[in-house]
Design an enzyme around this catalytic site. Structure first.
Site, PDB file in Angstrom:
ATOM      1  CD  GLN A  39      -2.695  -5.054   7.178  1.00 40.60           C
ATOM      2  OE1 GLN A  39      -2.478  -5.482   6.058  1.00 40.60           O
ATOM      3  NE2 GLN A  39      -3.211  -3.850   7.386  1.00 40.60           N
ATOM      4  CG  HIS A  70       4.552   7.136  -1.260  1.00 41.60           C
ATOM      5  ND1 HIS A  70       5.375   6.797  -0.211  1.00 41.60           N
ATOM      6  CD2 HIS A  70       3.460   6.332  -1.157  1.00 41.60           C
ATOM      7  CE1 HIS A  70       4.791   5.844   0.503  1.00 41.60           C
ATOM      8  NE2 HIS A  70       3.641   5.546  -0.048  1.00 41.60           N
ATOM      9  N   GLY A 145     -12.149  -0.182   1.330  1.00 42.61           N
ATOM     10  CA  GLY A 145     -12.198   0.609   0.103  1.00 42.61           C
ATOM     11  C   GLY A 145     -13.415   0.281  -0.752  1.00 42.61           C
ATOM     12  CG  ASP A 162      -0.464   3.274  -1.611  1.00 42.45           C
ATOM     13  OD1 ASP A 162       0.222   2.350  -2.069  1.00 42.45           O
ATOM     14  OD2 ASP A 162      -0.053   4.059  -0.735  1.00 42.45           O
ATOM     15  CB  SER A 163      -3.952  -2.109  -3.374  1.00 44.61           C
ATOM     16  OG  SER A 163      -3.246  -2.305  -4.583  1.00 44.61           O
ATOM     17  N   PRO A 169      -4.297 -11.731  -0.379  1.00 44.53           N
ATOM     18  CG  PRO A 169      -3.765 -11.146   1.819  1.00 44.53           C
ATOM     19  CD  PRO A 169      -3.272 -11.915   0.651  1.00 44.53           C
TER      20      PRO A 169
END
Ligand code: AG3
Length: 284
Positions: A39, A70, A145, A162-163, A169
């Site tokens: 990326q 978070h 992952g 935490d995607s 994508p």
């Protein structure tokens, strides 16, 4: 270019949140810019938000508001677990989720990030990552992952995903197949939380997800929190377990010194506005 945050004049960085709207930041300084195998990584400095990390043109984290995201990704889950010994974090190479996990008395936490370059960049510009990784309980795996969970022999009390967004994508990390695999590495009595996307912008995706998650887990709830720099209002997370219902927990285990999460927020975060309730009910 849509997957680049920096405007051609490099005085502004922006995220196109929908085809016709977005969020912009004045650039005080460009700190980092690189195209990795996976990326485009950009980090800029902004007067209000401080350092801002973009991946493929999408805001991931800013120094000013990352605690909203978070804390709400990690604490609703870990506050419900009597003894969270092994915790798996998928994604989250900026380390914010890991830092929050380590505030709990866990034995071990794995951070599985696919992109080594994200780790390198964030180690330099978000010092909490380095601090979290030097905790003896933390282990970093540079891996996909999906592959990691297929290969690991470990079983986890908590899995935190935490995607990025449920479209494009990273859609694969929001699909049924991925959750089936996650479930296999979850200890009985454990739980999964995952960031799910924008409540309004990704409403269709939530409808679809609710359909399979309700079949897969005895408890499958959405909860929400605002994240000022994420697209289109309220942000969603899923809470999944076969044994733990967050709405029935009597005693939450909340670490000291948090900035966003507390008991009141925990309870409020499971409330659903009418349109959302309706959308989840409409699932076919
Ligand atoms: N994970 C969620 C990022 C989603 C933001 N989406 C967007 N800006 N369109 C971020 C990783 C932070 N640890």
């Amino acid at each position: 270019m849509k997957n680049t945050a920096l405007a051609p004049d490099r005085k502004e960085a922006r995220e196109f949140q929908t085809a016709s709207t977005g969020l912009f930041f004045k650039v005080k300084k460009v700190l980092y810019e690189k195209k990795s195998t996976f990326q485009k990584i950009e980090i800029i400095e902004n007067d209000f938000y401080g350092r801002v990390l973009f991946l493929d043109g999408l805001v991931q984290t800013t120094e000013r508001d990352e605690f909203f995201y978070h804390e709400m990704l990690v604490h609703p889950a870990l506050a419900c677990l009597p003894r969270p010994e092994k915790v798996l974090i998928i994604g989250g190479g900026d380390g914010g989720a890991l830092r929050e996990v380590l505030k709990h008395p866990v034995k071990k936490a794995w951070l599985v990030e696919i992109d080594q370059e994200v780790i390198r960049a964030c180690e330099k510009y978000f010092p909490w990552l380095d601090r979290a990784l030097s905790d003896p309980r933390a282990e970093l795996a540079i891996a996909d992952g999906f592959d990691f969970i297929q290969k690991t022999r470990e079983r986890f009390e908590a899995i935190i995903v935490d995607s990025s967004d449920p479209v494009g994508p990273s859609a694969i990390l929001h699909a049924r197949d991925f959750y089936l695999k996650l479930k296999k590495v979850l200890k009985p009595g454990g739980l999964i939380v995952a960031q799910a996307g924008s409540q309004l912008l990704h409403l269709r995706e939530h409808e679809q997800k609710a359909r399979f998650l309700k079949r897969m887990f005895k408890v499958a709830r959405f909860y929400t929190a605002p994240v000022p720099t994420y697209p289109v209002g309220t942000w969603c997370y899923t809470f999944l377990s076969d044994r733990i219902d967050p709405l029935k927990i009597k005693k939450l285990r909340i670490p000291d010194g948090l900035k966003y999460f507390n008991q009141e927020i925990f309870l409020a975060s499971f409330a659903r506005p009418a349109f959302f309730q309706q959308a989840l009910k409409n699932r076919k």
